[in-house]
Write a protein that holds these residues in place. Structure first.
Motif, PDB file in Angstrom:
ATOM      1  N   GLU A  93      33.970   1.143  22.533  1.00 29.54           N
ATOM      2  CA  GLU A  93      34.310  -0.318  21.804  1.00 29.54           C
ATOM      3  C   GLU A  93      34.850  -0.177  20.639  1.00 29.54           C
ATOM      4  OE1 GLU A  93      29.890  -2.107  23.062  1.00 29.54           O
ATOM      5  OE2 GLU A  93      29.913  -1.288  21.078  1.00 29.54           O
ATOM      6  N   ALA A  94      34.720   0.971  20.048  1.00 34.04           N
ATOM      7  CA  ALA A  94      35.652   1.325  18.582  1.00 34.04           C
ATOM      8  C   ALA A  94      37.068   1.673  18.958  1.00 34.04           C
ATOM      9  CB  ALA A  94      34.863   2.523  18.207  1.00 34.04           C
ATOM     10  N   ARG A  95      37.166   1.978  20.221  1.00 34.80           N
ATOM     11  CA  ARG A  95      38.613   2.466  20.591  1.00 34.80           C
ATOM     12  C   ARG A  95      39.471   0.952  20.580  1.00 34.80           C
ATOM     13  NH1 ARG A  95      42.885   4.656  19.540  1.00 34.80           N
ATOM     14  NH2 ARG A  95      41.916   6.932  19.691  1.00 34.80           N
ATOM     15  N   MET A  96      38.756   0.117  21.435  1.00 37.84           N
ATOM     16  CA  MET A  96      39.297  -1.285  21.982  1.00 37.84           C
ATOM     17  C   MET A  96      39.509  -1.860  20.324  1.00 37.84           C
ATOM     18  SD  MET A  96      36.750  -2.744  24.737  1.00 37.84           S
ATOM     19  CE  MET A  96      36.343  -1.663  26.236  1.00 37.84           C
ATOM     20  N   LEU A  97      38.601  -1.714  19.650  1.00 38.96           N
ATOM     21  CA  LEU A  97      38.558  -2.618  18.414  1.00 38.96           C
ATOM     22  C   LEU A  97      40.096  -2.060  17.406  1.00 38.96           C
ATOM     23  CD1 LEU A  97      38.027  -4.698  16.248  1.00 38.96           C
ATOM     24  CD2 LEU A  97      36.300  -2.828  15.367  1.00 38.96           C
ATOM     25  N   THR A  98      39.975  -0.628  17.655  1.00 36.78           N
ATOM     26  CA  THR A  98      41.317  -0.064  16.857  1.00 36.78           C
ATOM     27  C   THR A  98      42.574  -0.630  17.578  1.00 36.78           C
ATOM     28  OG1 THR A  98      39.838   1.929  16.994  1.00 36.78           O
ATOM     29  CG2 THR A  98      42.047   2.123  15.991  1.00 36.78           C
ATOM     30  N   VAL A  99      42.625  -0.725  18.803  1.00 41.18           N
ATOM     31  CA  VAL A  99      43.842  -1.258  19.361  1.00 41.18           C
ATOM     32  C   VAL A  99      43.951  -2.738  19.293  1.00 41.18           C
ATOM     33  CG1 VAL A  99      45.040  -1.755  21.761  1.00 41.18           C
ATOM     34  CG2 VAL A  99      43.887   0.471  21.488  1.00 41.18           C
ATOM     35  N   GLY A 100      43.083  -3.143  19.259  1.00 46.88           N
ATOM     36  CA  GLY A 100      42.927  -4.829  19.021  1.00 46.88           C
ATOM     37  C   GLY A 100      43.432  -5.274  17.498  1.00 46.88           C
ATOM     38  N   GLU A 127      35.878  -8.972  11.038  1.00 45.25           N
ATOM     39  CA  GLU A 127      36.357  -8.881  10.052  1.00 45.25           C
ATOM     40  C   GLU A 127      37.616  -7.847  10.069  1.00 45.25           C
ATOM     41  OE1 GLU A 127      33.012 -10.009   6.507  1.00 45.25           O
ATOM     42  OE2 GLU A 127      32.829  -8.282   7.683  1.00 45.25           O
ATOM     43  N   ASN A 128      37.066  -6.856  11.020  1.00 43.33           N
ATOM     44  CA  ASN A 128      38.139  -5.692  11.315  1.00 43.33           C
ATOM     45  C   ASN A 128      39.533  -6.301  11.803  1.00 43.33           C
ATOM     46  OD1 ASN A 128      37.545  -2.667  10.960  1.00 43.33           O
ATOM     47  ND2 ASN A 128      35.563  -3.587  11.154  1.00 43.33           N
ATOM     48  N   LEU A 129      39.307  -6.975  12.925  1.00 40.10           N
ATOM     49  CA  LEU A 129      40.380  -7.837  13.242  1.00 40.10           C
ATOM     50  C   LEU A 129      41.259  -8.542  12.301  1.00 40.10           C
ATOM     51  CD1 LEU A 129      38.976  -8.932  16.968  1.00 40.10           C
ATOM     52  CD2 LEU A 129      40.611  -7.104  16.294  1.00 40.10           C
ATOM     53  N   VAL A 163      43.741 -10.590  22.038  1.00 45.76           N
ATOM     54  CA  VAL A 163      42.864  -9.676  22.004  1.00 45.76           C
ATOM     55  C   VAL A 163      41.643  -9.628  22.650  1.00 45.76           C
ATOM     56  CG1 VAL A 163      41.414  -8.173  20.304  1.00 45.76           C
ATOM     57  CG2 VAL A 163      43.791  -8.649  19.714  1.00 45.76           C
ATOM     58  N   PHE A 164      41.201 -11.186  22.671  1.00 45.18           N
ATOM     59  CA  PHE A 164      39.827 -11.296  23.408  1.00 45.18           C
ATOM     60  C   PHE A 164      40.032 -11.504  24.922  1.00 45.18           C
ATOM     61  CE2 PHE A 164      37.740 -13.323  19.346  1.00 45.18           C
ATOM     62  CZ  PHE A 164      37.464 -11.999  18.872  1.00 45.18           C
ATOM     63  N   GLN A 165      41.174 -11.704  25.123  1.00 43.05           N
ATOM     64  CA  GLN A 165      41.649 -11.743  26.565  1.00 43.05           C
ATOM     65  C   GLN A 165      41.767 -10.228  27.321  1.00 43.05           C
ATOM     66  OE1 GLN A 165      45.444 -13.768  27.299  1.00 43.05           O
ATOM     67  NE2 GLN A 165      45.569 -12.502  29.298  1.00 43.05           N
ATOM     68  N   ARG A 175      39.901   6.621  14.694  1.00 44.17           N
ATOM     69  CA  ARG A 175      39.375   4.931  14.518  1.00 44.17           C
ATOM     70  C   ARG A 175      39.646   4.555  13.223  1.00 44.17           C
ATOM     71  NH1 ARG A 175      38.637   7.155  19.626  1.00 44.17           N
ATOM     72  NH2 ARG A 175      36.554   6.660  20.452  1.00 44.17           N
ATOM     73  N   ASN A 176      39.312   5.169  12.155  1.00 40.78           N
ATOM     74  CA  ASN A 176      39.533   4.479  10.822  1.00 40.78           C
ATOM     75  C   ASN A 176      39.200   3.008  10.678  1.00 40.78           C
ATOM     76  OD1 ASN A 176      40.358   6.454   8.906  1.00 40.78           O
ATOM     77  ND2 ASN A 176      42.092   6.928  10.026  1.00 40.78           N
ATOM     78  N   LEU A 177      38.131   2.777  11.385  1.00 46.81           N
ATOM     79  CA  LEU A 177      37.618   1.494  11.337  1.00 46.81           C
ATOM     80  C   LEU A 177      37.029   1.157   9.908  1.00 46.81           C
ATOM     81  CD1 LEU A 177      36.340   1.055  14.882  1.00 46.81           C
ATOM     82  CD2 LEU A 177      38.439  -0.327  13.878  1.00 46.81           C
ATOM     83  N   PHE A 178      36.640  -0.285   9.663  1.00 51.05           N
ATOM     84  CA  PHE A 178      35.852  -0.431   8.280  1.00 51.05           C
ATOM     85  C   PHE A 178      34.423  -0.830   8.904  1.00 51.05           C
ATOM     86  CE2 PHE A 178      40.065  -2.031   7.888  1.00 51.05           C
ATOM     87  CZ  PHE A 178      40.766  -1.054   6.890  1.00 51.05           C
ATOM     88  N   THR A 179      33.566   0.506   8.805  1.00 51.42           N
ATOM     89  CA  THR A 179      32.410   0.453   9.467  1.00 51.42           C
ATOM     90  C   THR A 179      31.266  -0.481   9.049  1.00 51.42           C
ATOM     91  OG1 THR A 179      31.909   2.112   7.886  1.00 51.42           O
ATOM     92  CG2 THR A 179      32.614   2.856  10.200  1.00 51.42           C
ATOM     93  N   GLU A 180      31.574  -0.921   7.917  1.00 52.82           N
ATOM     94  CA  GLU A 180      30.530  -1.873   7.322  1.00 52.82           C
ATOM     95  C   GLU A 180      31.123  -3.430   7.236  1.00 52.82           C
ATOM     96  OE1 GLU A 180      28.342  -0.596   3.859  1.00 52.82           O
ATOM     97  OE2 GLU A 180      29.203   1.438   4.337  1.00 52.82           O
TER      98      GLU A 180
END
Lengths: 234, 289
Positions: A139-146, A95-97, A117-119, A85-90
């Motif tokens: 959800e985290a996986r979708m966000l990483t791809v997004g 904001e991540n997008l 992305v939202f589609q 993932r390596n998302l920005f968790t806070e």
């Protein structure tokens, strides 16, 4: 579009990627299979500039990526979608997008990519104000791809997109990857043993002990019981 | 009653200064994982820079000097990171080495002050002279300016971090350095921006406080030491926790000074630091990493 020539990557004295030659054409979807710990992620990270190769070349549209720093590589349209993932968790989903639009090449198409992305993942729009650290695995996986899509990529390297996901979510994620390919983006995807990753691919590679040991079409793999055993343990 | 209100105001003034100092420290720590021992020297540097401006350009407006000095501090902070921190970060075991480097730089800067300006104290003008009398209590206009300026700075910093691309990049690097590289952020530059921001914060604290304390080569050290306690008390890397801690400890210092005398303030701070480290090492915000 993208190819590697005699690529070697090592961690200190330990060679992890050995003499790898692959090529990905524009708009192609490639799946790379192989057992855990055999260098697939290292290969992806080397292609995307997160790890410098020991020797060999990574070429993208005639330019040597292995000589560039990662900012320049991302600016050229290469994006790595990490398995961990390596998302920005806070930061929120939105904001991540937005952080995905860091490359200048992505700024003009920000609105268009956000709509896309939202589609692709309608749930992300519903949870856009939620902190990324509170998301479920899917959800985290979708966000990483997004976030990767937001960088307006020409080439996406996706690391184990189905890892840790429930079967229905896997289908959703693989369908979205196929959709991304239809948009003209080249996709190079790493998987361990998911047959669905082969079904949606144009070509497949098998990597063992840091070397590419097989290259072919998914139909060949599915029609050969020995290959099926090697690829998917079936 | 008016005594207590005046104590409260003094606590708010000190809390404001500690907030500016410690938010700078915690911002750098949160983003770069560097404990910047030179932050106190940057505080002092601002005061001397402002002193040079006021001495040479007597007719220059206070606020013109204020903003020119802060702009210079942003540049100095950025260059400081590039020259002293960046080369060290590429070395193995850099997290320990960088402490020695920042400490050494602080000593170098402080001794340069001694050579250039001498040991005698200098004075800075206040933003506003005189006092305001509100019913039973009075507050100097400069103290009121300190509180307002600090609060305004904190609001602007919050907006900067949450709404601007540079501010968001700083938060992104703090949360995932690898994630930041993946989206193509230039982590080196973001580290530079963090030091530039912290330089400005130290600068605001320096210009605001030194008209009260006078300027001398080591004037930044007590503020840095207390800022360090505030940062640990608030929770390393947490801006919100640091703000709470700054105002709590500002009040504590005023009460201790009123009851036992000002010389007891630092020993009490050190005792608080030890107690926090023993019983709640994560600090108020619980974000120790």
């Amino acid at each position: 579009m993208l190819n590697t020539k005699n690529l070697y990557t090592s961690y200190g004295e330990l060679s992890v990627v050995k003499d790898v030659n692959i090529n990905v054409e524009k708009g192609e979807l490639i799946s790379l299979f192989g057992p855990n710990g055999h260098g697939k992620t290292t290969l992806l990270k080397t292609i995307c500039g997160l790890i410098k190769p020991k020797s060999g070349e990574v070429n993208f549209n005639g330019s040597r990526l292995d000589r560039m720093d990662i900012c320049e590589i991302v600016e050229r349209g290469i994006v790595y979608v990490p398995e961990d993932r390596n998302l920005f968790t806070e930061m929120t989903v939105m904001e991540n997008l937005i952080m995905g639009t860091n490359p200048i090449r992505a700024r003009d198409s920000m609105k268009e990519n956000l709509d896309y992305v939202f589609q692709l993942f309608p749930k992300l729009e519903r949870i856009k104000d939620q902190l990324a650290g509170t998301l479920s695995g899917g959800e985290a996986r979708m966000l990483t791809v997004g976030r990767g899509i937001m960088s307006n990529p020409e080439f996406m390297a996706i690391d184990e997109p189905s890892l840790g996901l429930a079967p229905n979510l896997r289908v959703e994620v693989f369908n979205s990857i196929k959709e991304i390919q239809k948009r003209g983006v080249s996709v190079f995807m790493v998987e361990q043993s998911t047959s669905m990753a082969a079904e949606i691919a144009d070509r497949v590679y098998l990597m063992e002990e840091g070397q590419i040991v097989y290259e072919g079409e998914p139909s060949e793999v599915f029609s050969d019981s020995k290959l099926k055993q090697v690829f998917f343990g079936l | 009653m008016s005594t207590y209100i005046e104590l409260l105001i003094s606590g708010l003034v000190l809390g404001s200064i500690y907030a500016l100092m410690s938010v700078g420290l915690t911002l750098i720590y949160g983003i770069t994982k560097v404990l910047n021992y030179a932050q106190g020297s940057l505080f002092t540097l601002t005061a001397y820079l402002a002193f040079v401006f006021f001495s040479n350009f007597v007719s220059m407006n206070y606020f013109v000097v204020f903003f020119i000095t802060l702009a210079l501090m942003a540049v100095i902070g950025f260059v400081f990171e590039k020259i002293f921190i960046r080369p060290v970060r590429r070395l193995p075991g850099w997290d320990f080495t960088v402490i020695i480097v920042t400490l050494g730089t602080a000593l170098l800067i402080d001794n340069l002050f001694l050579v250039i300006f001498g040991p005698l104290q200098k004075t800075l003008p206040r933003a506003f002279e005189g006092s305001l009398v509100l019913g039973a209590f009075r507050i100097t206009k400069h103290n009121l300016f300190i509180i307002v300026a600090a609060l305004l700075t904190i609001v602007i910093l919050d907006r900067f971090l949450s709404k601007t691309r540079v501010g968001m990049s700083m938060r992104a690097v703090a949360q995932s350095s690898e994630g930041a590289r993946i989206v193509g952020l230039d982590v080196d530059k973001v580290f530079g921006y963090s030091f530039a921001t912290a330089g400005v914060l130290a600068g605001i604290a320096g210009i605001l406080l030194t008209p009260r304390t006078l300027i001398y080569p080591l004037v930044g050290w007590p503020v840095f030491q207390k800022g360090l306690v505030v940062m640990v008390f608030g929770g390393l890397g947490s801006i919100k926790g640091t703000l709470y801690a700054a105002f709590i400890l500002g009040m504590v210092e005023i009460i201790i000074s009123y009851v036992f005398g000002a010389r007891w303030a630092l020993p009490v701070f050190i005792i608080i630091l030890i107690v926090v480290l023993v019983f709640r090492p994560k600090g108020l915000a619980g974000r120790w990493q």
